[in-house]
Design a protein around this motif. Structure first.
Motif, PDB file in Angstrom:
ATOM      1  N   TYR A 188       0.798  -1.066  -0.118  1.00 21.16           N
ATOM      2  CA  TYR A 188      -0.076  -0.140   0.105  1.00 21.16           C
ATOM      3  C   TYR A 188       0.976   1.471  -0.003  1.00 21.16           C
ATOM      4  O   TYR A 188       0.429   2.292  -0.597  1.00 21.16           O
ATOM      5  CB  TYR A 188      -1.021   0.067   1.153  1.00 21.16           C
ATOM      6  N   GLY A 189       2.106   1.201   0.690  1.00 18.12           N
ATOM      7  CA  GLY A 189       2.787   2.169   0.730  1.00 18.12           C
ATOM      8  C   GLY A 189       3.352   2.729  -0.579  1.00 18.12           C
ATOM      9  O   GLY A 189       3.570   3.729  -1.342  1.00 18.12           O
ATOM     10  N   LEU A 190       3.823   1.351  -1.354  1.00 11.59           N
ATOM     11  CA  LEU A 190       4.552   1.550  -2.527  1.00 11.59           C
ATOM     12  C   LEU A 190       3.533   2.164  -3.750  1.00 11.59           C
ATOM     13  O   LEU A 190       4.231   2.821  -4.524  1.00 11.59           O
ATOM     14  CB  LEU A 190       5.008   0.150  -3.092  1.00 11.59           C
ATOM     15  N   ALA A 241      -6.988  -2.620 -10.048  1.00  9.23           N
ATOM     16  CA  ALA A 241      -5.786  -3.464 -10.491  1.00  9.23           C
ATOM     17  C   ALA A 241      -4.209  -3.036 -10.058  1.00  9.23           C
ATOM     18  O   ALA A 241      -3.650  -4.042  -9.890  1.00  9.23           O
ATOM     19  CB  ALA A 241      -5.827  -3.556 -12.237  1.00  9.23           C
ATOM     20  N   THR A 242      -4.030  -1.858  -9.678  1.00  7.52           N
ATOM     21  CA  THR A 242      -2.827  -1.382  -9.075  1.00  7.52           C
ATOM     22  C   THR A 242      -2.499  -2.201  -7.503  1.00  7.52           C
ATOM     23  O   THR A 242      -1.557  -2.379  -7.253  1.00  7.52           O
ATOM     24  CB  THR A 242      -2.625  -0.125  -8.691  1.00  7.52           C
ATOM     25  N   LEU A 243      -3.465  -2.832  -7.036  1.00  3.95           N
ATOM     26  CA  LEU A 243      -3.404  -3.475  -5.696  1.00  3.95           C
ATOM     27  C   LEU A 243      -2.717  -4.726  -6.094  1.00  3.95           C
ATOM     28  O   LEU A 243      -2.227  -5.459  -5.332  1.00  3.95           O
ATOM     29  CB  LEU A 243      -4.601  -3.777  -5.193  1.00  3.95           C
ATOM     30  N   LEU A 331       1.183  -5.176 -16.652  1.00  6.02           N
ATOM     31  CA  LEU A 331       1.414  -5.270 -15.332  1.00  6.02           C
ATOM     32  C   LEU A 331       1.213  -4.014 -14.664  1.00  6.02           C
ATOM     33  O   LEU A 331       1.320  -2.987 -15.132  1.00  6.02           O
ATOM     34  CB  LEU A 331       3.108  -5.344 -15.636  1.00  6.02           C
ATOM     35  N   VAL A 332       1.277  -4.271 -13.207  1.00  4.83           N
ATOM     36  CA  VAL A 332       1.279  -3.189 -12.436  1.00  4.83           C
ATOM     37  C   VAL A 332       2.692  -2.468 -12.098  1.00  4.83           C
ATOM     38  O   VAL A 332       3.527  -3.456 -11.504  1.00  4.83           O
ATOM     39  CB  VAL A 332       0.684  -3.696 -11.140  1.00  4.83           C
TER      40      VAL A 332
END
Lengths: 359, 359
Positions: A188-190, A241-243, A331-332
């Motif tokens: 989550y930080g990243l 999707a970024t998760l 890809l994220v």
């Protein structure tokens, strides 16, 4: 006890975070449709927490069906899911029975999918007992089982009515699982919360020492980040999707080795480092940024190199990923530390180079 | 070609009704997300219609995955559902692949459930090839598979994007299946549309002779009735349950004999007569009303007596029904011809008496 509301219109629900919550059935009663519940757990968590939990519910006049599954990602399959249906039907649980998942991510995913599909949908409550499930699967309503050809390939979006994240039960969590949970916390930080990443860089040792205040803070900030993302994109058409930072690489590791060899969080940690390396190749991150990503995972006791499957095997497994849309692998990646993007910009050669550099 | 819209907010979709629709891929193209589709059929319908249907889609540049299931209610289970997942994953179908069900109710229910759960949901189109599936499962989004302890116990509410009800394909439907479909057609008249029942009493012979104009009329009026009910109550909290007239008795017959012995519509016909008999015992229908219910089913060539399972076995099987809420059995009964209600008023003795009178 802290409360965080996940805002999803008529499917909104609260997450309660604190110590000792599972000993208080009064937290659950207002969310039941009738006085019938089925508690689903596994053979590791069950011996620790099932009997007192059920006794507490029964003391309030509930009729409780108990269903104990074999533990582990290797059992996240149809045969084990069917044990839930067998238990529900065998005990004549009807459409108004509330299913309660008491366990980690696998129990939560399977119980949630069972709730989504038993008689076309029954109410569902989550009591996640691992750090990973408290910060990840307790928000967002993703449920699924695995298929021999891919992880989480069969499932549904289905929201719980309530989540109880009891920090107290983390006391019995094995060290390896605590660390695996931190992989998702760091994520989550990243992807979207640089101040939280900085907080983690200051407090990672307190978390490893299971300091209750630090754990409550980490769980709440993680859930808040996830809840914001999910509220904006419930069915993962875009930002959600970024998760999955690190997950496409990570799923390849889990599938390539066979489910259960690496813990999910371990695979995600190595995957996040690979994604950072690939982001550097696209010119978005500096060498120092990649080192920072590697360092926080190392300090959390997590792997920062992927399993040695060979680059071609990774690419083959990644081609099965759900984020493949119309044949294109998305890809994220990280535009910068604290900001993720979904991108199809990386070439096969660049992806191959990152895999080879990080295995 | 007639078009009926099923109004479900953002999940609304059209049903097109007419002859020769499956030969016109132009009807399907606007509803696809990408140029990838998977057509699911069975080994009875497939040899008749799959090759030309697929060729038509391919001629428009679509990439088509073909999946052929074994025919019959006996195969409406997890093992067969998994054949769909195997086919989709084996051909690397992704999240944007549209699943097309080409077949009767079993193919539709299973393909719909596969679409609801494959990668947590992919688009879905129905091409029902039996009268039963055209008038029943093509509207409402109920999908499911059976469990050894009960019919349709595992499923989801999931709406198609389009339904093509091609009256032409009914030409190859066996007589017994045509009649079974008429049971659901008659049901709409009994539960909420007296003028339609009167139309059926005048035109039943035309339907049995497969008069295309009569079939289009019957399919459209059936779908319109169902669409109105479903629009008002998508997830069956109330009125929608009236569509299950005859189904609780009928499911007991199907389960008691083993799936596949009686056709679903045959069981529903006998069940509707039982429900009418029970409604008479509650003082709602006259003897003449019950005779009228029996007569229209008899004229359609349908059974009007249940299988001889014994009343206790019926009651036991009915206790597993999804309409049991918190331990109370609710039945769909008739307040008068053309008006159904959901009622828990019948006593066990009255239910037993109706079973014994109608077996």
């Amino acid at each position: 006890m802290r409360t965080l509301n996940v805002e999803l219109d008529e499917r909104s629900y609260p997450i309660r975070i604190g110590a000792g919550l599972i000993a208080d059935p009064g937290l659950i009663l207002p969310y039941l449709k009738t006085r019938r519940v089925a508690v689903v757990t596994n053979d590791v968590v069950g011996p620790l927490y099932l009997a007192p939990f059920v006794a507490g519910l029964q003391a309030h006049g509930l009729r409780v069906t108990e269903i104990v599954l074999p533990d582990g990602e290797a059992h996240k399959d149809w045969a084990t899911l069917n044990l839930i249906f067998d238990g529900l039907l065998g005990d004549r649980c009807d459409r108004s029975t509330t299913l309660i998942a008491l366990g980690g991510g696998v129990v939560g995913d399977m119980t949630g999918f069972a709730a989504a599909t038993y008689q076309r949908g029954v109410p569902f409550i989550q009591v996640p007992t691992t750090l990973l499930s408290q910060v990840d699967s307790s928000v967002g309503g993703k449920t699924a089982i695995n298929h021999p050809l891919g992880k989480n390939m069969i499932g549904a979006f289905y929201q719980p009515r309530l989540v109880l994240a009891d920090i107290g039960v983390l006391g019995t969590l094995p060290d390896r699982e605590l660390k695996a949970g931190l992989a998702e916390v760091i994520k989550y930080g990243l992807i979207r919360d640089l101040p939280f990443l900085e907080w983690l860089e200051t407090n990672i040792e307190r978390l490893l020492a299971r300091d209750p205040d630090a754990l409550v803070e980490a769980v709440e900030r993680s859930c808040r980040n996830k809840a914001e993302v999910v509220a904006a994109d419930e069915t993962e058409q875009g930002e959600r999707a970024t998760l999955n930072l690190g997950h496409t690489f990570g799923h390849a590791i889990e599938t390539g080795l066979g489910y259960g060899e690496w813990l999910h969080g371990e695979a995600v940690a190595a995957g996040a480092v690979m994604a950072a390396d690939l982001s550097r190749r696209l010119g978005w991150l500096s060498d120092a940024d990649v080192a920072r990503v590697r360092s926080i995972h190392e300090r959390a006791g997590l792997p920062v190199k992927g399993a040695a499957l060979g680059a071609e095997r990774y690419l083959e497994l990644m081609a099965h990923d759900k984020k493949v849309s119309d044949g294109t692998l998305r890809l994220v990646l990280l535009k910068q530390i604290g900001q993720a993007v979904i991108s199809a910009e990386a070439s096969q050669d660049q992806i191959r180079a990152s895999i080879e550099a990080c295995c």
